[in-house]
Design a protein around this motif. Structure first.
Motif, short mmCIF file in Angstrom:
data_model
loop_
_atom_site.label_atom_id
_atom_site.label_comp_id
_atom_site.label_asym_id
_atom_site.label_seq_id
_atom_site.Cartn_x
_atom_site.Cartn_y
_atom_site.Cartn_z
N UNK A 113 98.84 -19.75 34.34
CA UNK A 113 99.37 -20.15 33.04
C UNK A 113 98.40 -21.07 32.30
N UNK A 114 98.69 -21.25 30.98
CA UNK A 114 97.96 -22.19 30.14
C UNK A 114 98.88 -23.35 29.78
N UNK A 115 98.29 -24.49 29.45
CA UNK A 115 98.99 -25.55 28.75
C UNK A 115 98.62 -25.39 27.29
N UNK A 116 99.59 -25.34 26.42
CA UNK A 116 99.34 -25.06 25.01
C UNK A 116 98.57 -26.17 24.31
N UNK A 117 98.79 -27.40 24.69
CA UNK A 117 98.15 -28.52 23.99
C UNK A 117 97.12 -29.21 24.87
N UNK A 118 96.13 -28.48 25.24
CA UNK A 118 95.08 -29.02 26.09
C UNK A 118 93.73 -28.72 25.45
N UNK A 119 92.68 -28.85 26.18
CA UNK A 119 91.34 -28.69 25.66
C UNK A 119 91.00 -27.26 25.23
N UNK A 120 89.93 -27.12 24.46
CA UNK A 120 89.55 -25.83 23.89
C UNK A 120 88.77 -24.93 24.85
N UNK A 121 88.15 -25.48 25.86
CA UNK A 121 87.36 -24.68 26.81
C UNK A 121 88.30 -23.76 27.59
N UNK A 138 100.74 -26.24 45.96
CA UNK A 138 99.98 -27.13 45.09
C UNK A 138 99.52 -26.41 43.84
N UNK A 139 98.52 -27.00 43.19
CA UNK A 139 98.03 -26.48 41.92
C UNK A 139 96.51 -26.53 41.86
N UNK A 140 95.96 -25.71 40.98
CA UNK A 140 94.52 -25.72 40.73
C UNK A 140 94.28 -25.38 39.26
N UNK A 141 93.10 -25.75 38.80
CA UNK A 141 92.66 -25.42 37.44
C UNK A 141 91.25 -24.87 37.56
N UNK A 142 91.02 -23.74 36.91
CA UNK A 142 89.71 -23.09 36.94
C UNK A 142 89.15 -22.95 35.53
N UNK A 143 87.89 -23.32 35.36
CA UNK A 143 87.16 -23.03 34.13
C UNK A 143 86.77 -21.57 34.18
N UNK A 144 86.74 -20.91 33.04
CA UNK A 144 86.26 -19.54 32.97
C UNK A 144 84.91 -19.44 32.30
N UNK A 145 84.50 -20.49 31.62
CA UNK A 145 83.21 -20.50 30.94
C UNK A 145 82.52 -21.84 31.13
N UNK A 146 81.25 -21.90 31.27
CA UNK A 146 80.30 -20.79 31.20
C UNK A 146 80.34 -19.88 32.44
N UNK A 147 80.85 -20.39 33.57
CA UNK A 147 81.06 -19.57 34.76
C UNK A 147 82.42 -19.96 35.34
N UNK A 148 82.97 -19.09 36.16
CA UNK A 148 84.24 -19.41 36.81
C UNK A 148 83.99 -20.48 37.87
#
Length: 79
Positions: free
Chosen positions: A14-22, A32-42
């Motif tokens: 899922x996304x958080x609607x009011x979070x950062x632009x990246x 538990x939970x995790x957060x992954x960047x998709x750019x510039x790489x996963x």
């Protein structure tokens, strides 16, 4: 608002609607939970309560479905 992008087994992506632009995705499981960047790489941004194996499993799913995640992100955030 936190729109669910998809579920995979016991994982919710899922996304958080009011979070950062990246572009990134949050993943929740009963452990538990995790957060992954998709750019510039996963890459793992952070995690809590998850084993290394579960993080690898989640990252593989993100890798396999990155095009879908990006498409939903751009539609949701109107990019």
């Amino acid at each position: 608002m936190s729109p669910t992008v998809f579920r995979y087994g016991k994982y919710q992506f899922y996304f958080f609607a009011l979070e950062e632009n990246r572009i990134h995705i949050h993943v929740h499981s009963s452990d538990g939970e995790a957060k992954f960047w998709l750019e510039p790489v996963i890459a793992l941004a952070n995690s809590q309560g998850l084993s290394a194996k579960k993080i690898r499993d989640m990252q593989k799913i993100v890798q396999d479905r990155q095009d879908e995640i990006k498409r939903v992100w751009k539609k949701f955030f109107r990019c």
